[in-house]
Design a protein around this motif. Structure first.
Motif, PDB file in Angstrom:
ATOM      1  N   THR A 145       0.819  -1.205   0.000  1.00  0.00           N
ATOM      2  CA  THR A 145       0.000   0.000   0.000  1.00  0.00           C
ATOM      3  C   THR A 145       0.860   1.265   0.000  1.00  0.00           C
ATOM      4  O   THR A 145       0.369   2.357  -0.266  1.00  0.00           O
ATOM      5  N   LEU A 146       2.131   1.123   0.318  1.00  0.00           N
ATOM      6  CA  LEU A 146       3.114   2.193   0.185  1.00  0.00           C
ATOM      7  C   LEU A 146       4.227   1.656  -0.697  1.00  0.00           C
ATOM      8  O   LEU A 146       4.951   0.741  -0.322  1.00  0.00           O
ATOM      9  N   GLY A 147       4.354   2.199  -1.886  1.00  0.00           N
ATOM     10  CA  GLY A 147       5.309   1.674  -2.841  1.00  0.00           C
ATOM     11  C   GLY A 147       4.668   0.644  -3.753  1.00  0.00           C
ATOM     12  O   GLY A 147       3.490   0.304  -3.622  1.00  0.00           O
ATOM     13  N   ARG A 148       5.446   0.151  -4.695  1.00  0.00           N
ATOM     14  CA  ARG A 148       4.937  -0.759  -5.709  1.00  0.00           C
ATOM     15  C   ARG A 148       4.431  -2.059  -5.096  1.00  0.00           C
ATOM     16  O   ARG A 148       5.080  -2.660  -4.249  1.00  0.00           O
ATOM     17  N   ASP A 149       3.255  -2.485  -5.534  1.00  0.00           N
ATOM     18  CA  ASP A 149       2.638  -3.728  -5.060  1.00  0.00           C
ATOM     19  C   ASP A 149       3.085  -4.866  -5.972  1.00  0.00           C
ATOM     20  O   ASP A 149       2.451  -5.176  -6.975  1.00  0.00           O
ATOM     21  N   TRP A 150       4.195  -5.517  -5.614  1.00  0.00           N
ATOM     22  CA  TRP A 150       4.742  -6.564  -6.477  1.00  0.00           C
ATOM     23  C   TRP A 150       3.872  -7.826  -6.478  1.00  0.00           C
ATOM     24  O   TRP A 150       3.883  -8.586  -7.452  1.00  0.00           O
ATOM     25  N   VAL A 151       3.093  -8.042  -5.417  1.00  0.00           N
ATOM     26  CA  VAL A 151       2.190  -9.198  -5.404  1.00  0.00           C
ATOM     27  C   VAL A 151       1.087  -8.999  -6.446  1.00  0.00           C
ATOM     28  O   VAL A 151       0.738  -9.922  -7.196  1.00  0.00           O
ATOM     29  N   ALA A 152       0.544  -7.793  -6.525  1.00  0.00           N
ATOM     30  CA  ALA A 152      -0.470  -7.503  -7.543  1.00  0.00           C
ATOM     31  C   ALA A 152       0.120  -7.624  -8.949  1.00  0.00           C
ATOM     32  O   ALA A 152      -0.556  -8.080  -9.878  1.00  0.00           O
ATOM     33  N   ASP A 153       1.377  -7.224  -9.102  1.00  0.00           N
ATOM     34  CA  ASP A 153       2.017  -7.354 -10.416  1.00  0.00           C
ATOM     35  C   ASP A 153       2.169  -8.821 -10.812  1.00  0.00           C
ATOM     36  O   ASP A 153       1.993  -9.177 -11.980  1.00  0.00           O
ATOM     37  N   THR A 183       3.698   8.565 -10.347  1.00  0.00           N
ATOM     38  CA  THR A 183       4.077   7.158 -10.301  1.00  0.00           C
ATOM     39  C   THR A 183       5.075   6.962  -9.164  1.00  0.00           C
ATOM     40  O   THR A 183       5.718   7.924  -8.692  1.00  0.00           O
ATOM     41  N   TRP A 184       5.259   5.718  -8.754  1.00  0.00           N
ATOM     42  CA  TRP A 184       6.221   5.462  -7.685  1.00  0.00           C
ATOM     43  C   TRP A 184       7.641   5.780  -8.151  1.00  0.00           C
ATOM     44  O   TRP A 184       8.481   6.211  -7.343  1.00  0.00           O
ATOM     45  N   ASP A 185       7.939   5.588  -9.428  1.00  0.00           N
ATOM     46  CA  ASP A 185       9.260   5.979  -9.935  1.00  0.00           C
ATOM     47  C   ASP A 185       9.450   7.488  -9.862  1.00  0.00           C
ATOM     48  O   ASP A 185      10.540   7.980  -9.530  1.00  0.00           O
ATOM     49  N   GLU A 186       8.406   8.249 -10.165  1.00  0.00           N
ATOM     50  CA  GLU A 186       8.503   9.711 -10.081  1.00  0.00           C
ATOM     51  C   GLU A 186       8.698  10.152  -8.641  1.00  0.00           C
ATOM     52  O   GLU A 186       9.462  11.091  -8.360  1.00  0.00           O
ATOM     53  N   VAL A 187       8.017   9.477  -7.710  1.00  0.00           N
ATOM     54  CA  VAL A 187       8.202   9.795  -6.289  1.00  0.00           C
ATOM     55  C   VAL A 187       9.639   9.507  -5.874  1.00  0.00           C
ATOM     56  O   VAL A 187      10.277  10.292  -5.155  1.00  0.00           O
ATOM     57  N   ALA A 188      10.163   8.369  -6.329  1.00  0.00           N
ATOM     58  CA  ALA A 188      11.547   8.007  -6.000  1.00  0.00           C
ATOM     59  C   ALA A 188      12.519   9.071  -6.497  1.00  0.00           C
ATOM     60  O   ALA A 188      13.407   9.526  -5.756  1.00  0.00           O
ATOM     61  N   ARG A 189      12.361   9.488  -7.751  1.00  0.00           N
ATOM     62  CA  ARG A 189      13.280  10.481  -8.319  1.00  0.00           C
ATOM     63  C   ARG A 189      13.210  11.803  -7.571  1.00  0.00           C
ATOM     64  O   ARG A 189      14.229  12.488  -7.412  1.00  0.00           O
ATOM     65  N   ALA A 190      12.020  12.162  -7.112  1.00  0.00           N
ATOM     66  CA  ALA A 190      11.877  13.409  -6.346  1.00  0.00           C
ATOM     67  C   ALA A 190      12.672  13.367  -5.051  1.00  0.00           C
ATOM     68  O   ALA A 190      13.069  14.418  -4.524  1.00  0.00           O
ATOM     69  N   ASP A 242       8.604   1.680  -8.750  1.00  0.00           N
ATOM     70  CA  ASP A 242       8.187   0.759  -9.811  1.00  0.00           C
ATOM     71  C   ASP A 242       9.361  -0.097 -10.271  1.00  0.00           C
ATOM     72  O   ASP A 242       9.216  -1.306 -10.495  1.00  0.00           O
ATOM     73  N   LYS A 243      10.533   0.510 -10.383  1.00  0.00           N
ATOM     74  CA  LYS A 243      11.716  -0.229 -10.829  1.00  0.00           C
ATOM     75  C   LYS A 243      12.125  -1.267  -9.788  1.00  0.00           C
ATOM     76  O   LYS A 243      12.453  -2.414 -10.137  1.00  0.00           O
ATOM     77  N   GLY A 244      12.106  -0.895  -8.512  1.00  0.00           N
ATOM     78  CA  GLY A 244      12.434  -1.859  -7.461  1.00  0.00           C
ATOM     79  C   GLY A 244      11.431  -2.991  -7.405  1.00  0.00           C
ATOM     80  O   GLY A 244      11.789  -4.169  -7.260  1.00  0.00           O
ATOM     81  N   GLY A 245      10.157  -2.646  -7.533  1.00  0.00           N
ATOM     82  CA  GLY A 245       9.117  -3.674  -7.523  1.00  0.00           C
ATOM     83  C   GLY A 245       9.263  -4.641  -8.675  1.00  0.00           C
ATOM     84  O   GLY A 245       9.020  -5.852  -8.527  1.00  0.00           O
ATOM     85  N   ALA A 246       9.684  -4.131  -9.839  1.00  0.00           N
ATOM     86  CA  ALA A 246       9.842  -4.997 -11.012  1.00  0.00           C
ATOM     87  C   ALA A 246      10.934  -6.038 -10.791  1.00  0.00           C
ATOM     88  O   ALA A 246      10.828  -7.177 -11.267  1.00  0.00           O
ATOM     89  N   ILE A 247      11.980  -5.670 -10.053  1.00  0.00           N
ATOM     90  CA  ILE A 247      13.039  -6.642  -9.750  1.00  0.00           C
ATOM     91  C   ILE A 247      12.488  -7.771  -8.896  1.00  0.00           C
ATOM     92  O   ILE A 247      12.714  -8.963  -9.172  1.00  0.00           O
ATOM     93  N   VAL A 248      11.742  -7.412  -7.847  1.00  0.00           N
ATOM     94  CA  VAL A 248      11.177  -8.437  -6.971  1.00  0.00           C
ATOM     95  C   VAL A 248      10.190  -9.304  -7.741  1.00  0.00           C
ATOM     96  O   VAL A 248      10.219 -10.543  -7.654  1.00  0.00           O
ATOM     97  N   THR A 249       9.319  -8.674  -8.506  1.00  0.00           N
ATOM     98  CA  THR A 249       8.332  -9.425  -9.293  1.00  0.00           C
ATOM     99  C   THR A 249       9.010 -10.424 -10.220  1.00  0.00           C
ATOM    100  O   THR A 249       8.612 -11.598 -10.293  1.00  0.00           O
ATOM    101  N   GLY A 250      10.034  -9.975 -10.926  1.00  0.00           N
ATOM    102  CA  GLY A 250      10.716 -10.857 -11.863  1.00  0.00           C
ATOM    103  C   GLY A 250      11.372 -12.040 -11.189  1.00  0.00           C
ATOM    104  O   GLY A 250      11.288 -13.181 -11.683  1.00  0.00           O
TER     105      GLY A 250
END
Length: 276
Positions: free
Chosen positions: A68-76, A232-239, A253-261
């Motif tokens: 609920t805070l950050g990318r939801d890799w389970v939903a992905d 997006t979560w990536d935009e929040v990260a960059r900020a 989003d990028k961190g979540g994609a690593i976990v998802t993969g």
């Protein structure tokens, strides 16, 4: 218009703005820290195994899993076509330590009668200074109980770095916790999934990384940018000068994609459900 009427109008406008601000703040707090994970959650296992023609997979952990805070890799994972016949249960719970997960294991994991269990737990243990021996004992007990009570395959995800400064004091401490996870995997039937190693490799490209600075205000501000401003979560990260995290702990989003993969790769080789 009289001065009294003008004053009343200004007061009403200010009150409306304050109320709108409180509602928005409450909405961010609810969406981030209070609501349950995206369904199905562990609560859906109260009556036993979810109705599923395919494998039931339980992802258990803390806020990084709750998503609920950050990318939801389970939903992905759930959205991937190769897992269309899987039921992915989100058993993440904000703030959990390994001891918390051990305590709720029966109701939130074993009650689902899972075919596979994905464990990502320990970030809060490291931050809270939970002794390594205690952490190791909790994880070993969790794996043992899953093995004893189910035929589920278990994946132990190594803990991602705490923030992006790889050689910080916290990350030096975290290495011992990941070594414990690897040892437990070697001593049991659990698989070790190298999340930390992939994060570390992704962060080696740049020499300067911001020091770890997680706090509740940082997390809340990240959530507000996403839920109120639509970033997006990536935009929040960059900020925040970050790449894989929105607030030094929770996933972009990028961190979540690593976990998802990585979890997807493991699930592709994990066994399907036993006949029931």
């Amino acid at each position: 218009m009289s001065r009294s009427s003008t004053t009343k109008r200004i007061a009403a406008a200010v009150s409306a703005l304050v109320l709108a601000g409180l509602v928005a703040a409450g909405a961010v707090g609810y969406l981030t820290f209070v609501r349950s994970p995206v369904n199905p959650s562990a609560a859906d296992c109260a009556d036993g195994r979810p109705r599923s023609e395919g494998p039931v997979v339980v992802a258990a952990g803390a806020s990084m899993t709750q998503g609920t805070l950050g990318r939801d890799w389970v939903a992905d994972l759930r959205a991937r076509p190769e897992f269309a016949d899987h039921t992915l249960v989100n058993a993440g719970d904000n703030g959990n330590t390994s001891a918390d997960l051990r305590e709720r294991l029966d109701t939130d994991v074993l009650a689902c009668e899972p075919d596979a269990v994905v464990l990502l737990i320990g970030t809060n243990d490291v931050r809270d200074g939970v002794p390594l021996a205690e952490y190791r004992a909790n994880i070993a007990a969790i794996v043992q109980r899953v093995e004893e009570r189910t035929s589920a395959q278990v994946a132990l995800l190594s803990l991602p770095p705490l923030g992006e400064e790889l050689d910080s004091r916290l990350n030096r401490r975290l290495r011992d916790y990941n070594a414990a996870l690897r040892t437990i995997a070697e001593e049991t039937t659990a698989a070790y999934v190298p999340v930390n190693e992939h994060f570390t490799e992704a962060l080696r490209d740049q020499s300067h990384r911001p020091a770890f600075a997680f706090s509740f205000p940082t997390a809340y501000a990240a959530a507000a940018r996403h839920y109120l401003l639509g970033r997006t979560w990536d935009e929040v990260a960059r900020a925040n000068g970050l790449e894989l995290y929105v607030d030094h702990i929770h996933l972009s989003d990028k961190g979540g994609a690593i976990v998802t993969g990585l979890v997807a790769d493991w699930l592709a080789t994990a066994a399907g459900p036993d006949p029931r």
